[in-house]
Design an enzyme around this catalytic site. Structure first.
Site, PDB file in Angstrom:
ATOM      1  N   ASP A  79      21.746 -26.835  -1.896  1.00  0.00           N
ATOM      2  CA  ASP A  79      21.511 -26.775  -0.447  1.00  0.00           C
ATOM      3  C   ASP A  79      21.811 -28.162   0.119  1.00  0.00           C
ATOM      4  O   ASP A  79      21.890 -29.145  -0.629  1.00  0.00           O
ATOM      5  CB  ASP A  79      20.059 -26.377  -0.196  1.00  0.00           C
ATOM      6  CG  ASP A  79      19.689 -26.433   1.278  1.00  0.00           C
ATOM      7  OD1 ASP A  79      20.447 -25.900   2.106  1.00  0.00           O
ATOM      8  OD2 ASP A  79      18.654 -27.049   1.597  1.00  0.00           O
ATOM      9  N   ASP A 100      15.243 -26.392  -0.940  1.00  0.00           N
ATOM     10  CA  ASP A 100      13.914 -26.894  -0.581  1.00  0.00           C
ATOM     11  C   ASP A 100      13.202 -26.084   0.489  1.00  0.00           C
ATOM     12  O   ASP A 100      11.990 -26.205   0.640  1.00  0.00           O
ATOM     13  CB  ASP A 100      14.017 -28.341  -0.079  1.00  0.00           C
ATOM     14  CG  ASP A 100      14.628 -28.423   1.318  1.00  0.00           C
ATOM     15  OD1 ASP A 100      15.737 -27.874   1.498  1.00  0.00           O
ATOM     16  OD2 ASP A 100      14.009 -29.012   2.211  1.00  0.00           O
TER      17      ASP A 100
END
Length: 689
Positions: free
Chosen positions: A349, A569
């Site tokens: 990400d 996250d």
């Protein structure tokens, strides 16, 4: 081994009720924490009884005392797997748990009660850890719905306001969202302007300006400004509800994973039971005395029991988990470590993973009109004075930049936040305005009129147009600073790439022999900037992804034969983390759901730990294979000796225990700090072939 279903059914049509107040926190923890699980309580009791029994035995206590403690340990830790094994027998399935209990009982029958109790404790503890992990996942999935508010303010046909449960909202309803409120439904802005923090859905590090016609999501946080939103999806179909459903679905499929040793448990169990019965019955048919046949059969059960095989698998994996934990990586189970060893591609990400997840002042460009106070530090001090009262992330970034430079400023005489535009403050009698660049011509004319107070008109840009374009092309968010109505500077703000990101990307690619990928919900320009800074190829970037699109990208890689580890996250990463072969969460800034859904957590937010833990998992797998070879060799030799010759019972026990000790100590080599250093060095020095 026992498996626990990781799925949880949640009614998405009704809001999650607030938990009732309990008499005390201790009572709540006992009822809802780890101790609420019977597996944990029985495993703790078995471990305590085993420890007390061991102390009593070493201290020279009467044998009846420590025998009683060990047998009570048998009952506490063995009744549940024993019962599960008996139920499996009713379904004509031989469970290895029942075999472990039988082996423990057999050990006690010939005086080796300590070995049997140790086996019971190992299996009880393993079951308890699996139950705890499953419960945490269920709780986090249920808690995710708390992101969406339980109630929303709906407009009636008479333009009156009424507060209703969000579950009652229908497509076409119009809701009012005030500053600081969470949006109650997926919808489209029909009037108003403001900035919305939608990091939980898209992963964007900066709040996004919302104007009429823009889409908003349930559970995202409205900043300054009042929005009127027309509902476009019912509560059960919102993006946040779909995230819950995808996490549940992926978690349920992952609950069926088994360790390598479990894949052969059925055949081994059947073979051992059949062989033990044969060793007992056949000599009786040939006239061997009952006592002699029984002793030979019990000796066979001891030397053929899978204790060494179990220890061949678990110590290397558990030692690697402990070593990874000491170095900032929480690996949640032995299954996860086994899967880490087989990873062939890693996807990252962007926001909060490759970047720090918060904006920083990257550039301050004075403009030609700034004849007075053109010094960059002086302009930054004025900007900090104006932004000191702002709660906007961009404003806080300006203040942090001034503090980092040691600048001093006095407070503003007045301050005003203009929704959807910026701030206006009077500092030392001068009007300081900081806001977005002027809207493009395709924007709503009425909105341009509304924001004109803090934004220069396109035909009077004060010479900042080229600077804004340059900064935005570099992936920065540009804001204009005006002094007494004259543009004097352009500030460029951006999410900063982690210092170790480029090295971690290079080492990960070298280790897996496959180029890492970038999957992000942010815009393509920001994604391209981070990819270029970290060494990810442009062809390996997927930008503008909603949570379901990330899941689709992971599944596409899986269908192509890759075993994907996803590093993320946020809440928006949770479905993809659950769908990936391995999900790895960044611990410090990670959302609760991402941390609970992920298989591993980087607690220190050091990206270098990603290739290191993969290398450590691969070494643990090699040790498991070596241990299995050692254990199988000992079993084969001892069994052959018992069947073809006369293996004395003490020698059989010694050989069995010796093999157990050897494989156990071999696996514990990974507890040394040198094991992590070696793994990190392997990840750093390996080159693609």
């Amino acid at each position: 081994m026992r498996t626990y279903d990781a799925s949880v059914t949640t009614d998405l049509r009704t809001p999650v009720a607030a938990p009732p107040a309990a008499a005390s926190r201790q009572v709540r923890w006992w009822r809802s924490g780890a101790c609420s699980l019977p597996e944990v309580r029985w495993a703790a009791a078995a471990a305590a009884l085993f420890a007390v029994g061991g102390i009593a035995q070493l201290a020279g206590a009467p044998s009846w005392l420590w025998w009683a403690l060990y047998l009570t340990c048998y009952a506490a830790g063995g009744w549940e797997p024993g019962l599960a094994g008996l139920r499996a027998l009713r379904e004509r399935t031989l469970d290895v748990d029942l075999l472990m209990v039988a082996a423990a009982i057999g050990a006690a029958a010939i005086g080796q009660v300590f070995d049997g109790a140790l086996l019971i404790v190992i299996f009880a503890t393993s079951g308890a850890l699996e139950a705890v992990a499953t419960k945490r996942t269920e709780d986090s999935v249920r808690g995710l719905l708390d992101l969406a508010p339980e109630r929303a303010t709906r407009l009636t046909e008479a333009e009156d306001e009424e507060v209703v449960p969000t579950a009652d909202l229908k497509v076409g309803d119009v809701i009012v969202v005030r500053p600081g409120e969470r949006i109650g439904a997926d919808g489209q802005v029909v009037s108003g302007a403001g900035d919305v923090n939608q990091a939980t859905i898209t992963g964007e590090s900066l709040p996004v300006d919302k104007r009429p016609g823009d889409e908003v999501f349930a559970g995202t946080l409205n900043g300054l400004g009042v929005l009127r939103v027309r509902v476009t999806r019912p509560a059960a179909d919102t993006v946040i509800a779909r995230i819950v459903a995808m996490v549940e679905q992926a978690g349920a499929t992952k609950a069926c994973a088994q360790l390598f040793i479990e894949k052969i448990e059925q055949r081994y169990s059947l073979a051992m039971v059949a062989a033990t019965l044969a060793v007992f019955v056949l000599p009786l048919a040939w006239g061997v005395p009952l006592q002699e046949a029984l002793v030979r059969a019990m000796t066979f059960m001891i030397v053929a029991s899978p204790c060494a095989v179990v220890l061949a698998t678990m110590p290397p994996l558990l030692a690697a988990i402990a070593t990874a934990g000491r170095n900032g990586v929480l690996v949640k189970s032995a299954v996860v470590l086994e899967h880490l060893a087989t990873v062939t591609q890693v996807a990252f990400d962007k926001t909060g993973t490759l970047t720090e997840g918060r904006p920083h002042l990257a550039a301050l460009r004075p403009l030609p009109a700034a004849s007075v106070g053109a010094d960059a530090d002086a302009l930054l001090a004025l900007a900090a004075a104006a932004e000191d009262g702002s709660e906007h992330p961009l404003g806080r970034a300006v203040v942090r930049a001034a503090l980092d430079k040691g600048l001093i400023w006095t407070g503003a005489d007045s301050f005003e936040a203009v929704p959807g535009s910026g701030v206006r403050a009077r500092v030392h009698g001068r009007l300081v305005e900081i806001g977005r660049p002027a809207p493009s011509p395709q924007d709503d004319p009425q909105e341009r009129k509304t924001t004109a107070a803090t934004q220069a008109a396109p035909d009077d840009d004060g010479g900042y147009g080229a600077v804004v374009t340059e900064l935005e092309d570099a992936g920065h968010s540009a804001v204009i600073m005006k002094l007494d109505g004259i543009p004097v500077a352009v500030l460029g703000l951006a999410d900063r790439v982690r210092p170790d990101a480029a090295a971690a990307i290079a080492h990960t690619g070298a280790l897996t022999l496959t180029a890492p990928m970038l999957l992000t919900g942010d815009n393509p320009r920001a994604a391209a900037r981070v990819a270029a800074a970290t060494g990810i190829r442009a062809t390996d970037v997927r930008a503008g992804l909603l949570p379901e699109h990330k899941v689709a990208a992971v599944r596409e890689l899986h269908d192509s034969g890759a075993r994907v580890a996803l590093v993320g996250d946020g809440v928006n990463d949770a479905p993809a983390l659950a769908s990936a072969h391995i999900g790895i969460a960044m611990g410090r800034a990670g959302s609760d759901l991402a941390l609970d859904t992920a298989d591993a957590v980087i607690t220190r937010d050091e990206l270098a730990a990603v290739p290191a833990v993969i290398a450590l998992a691969r070494r643990a797998r090699r040790l498991v294979v070596a241990n299995l070879v050692i254990a199988a060799t000992f079993i084969a030799v001892l069994v052959a000796w018992d069947l073809l010759g006369e293996l004395p019972l003490p020698l059989g026990v010694a050989g069995h225990e010796g093999s157990t000790v050897i494989v156990g100590l071999n696996g514990l080599r990974l507890l040394r700090q040198a094991a992590w250093r070696r793994a990190a060095a392997t990840a750093t020095t390996r080159k693609p072939s």
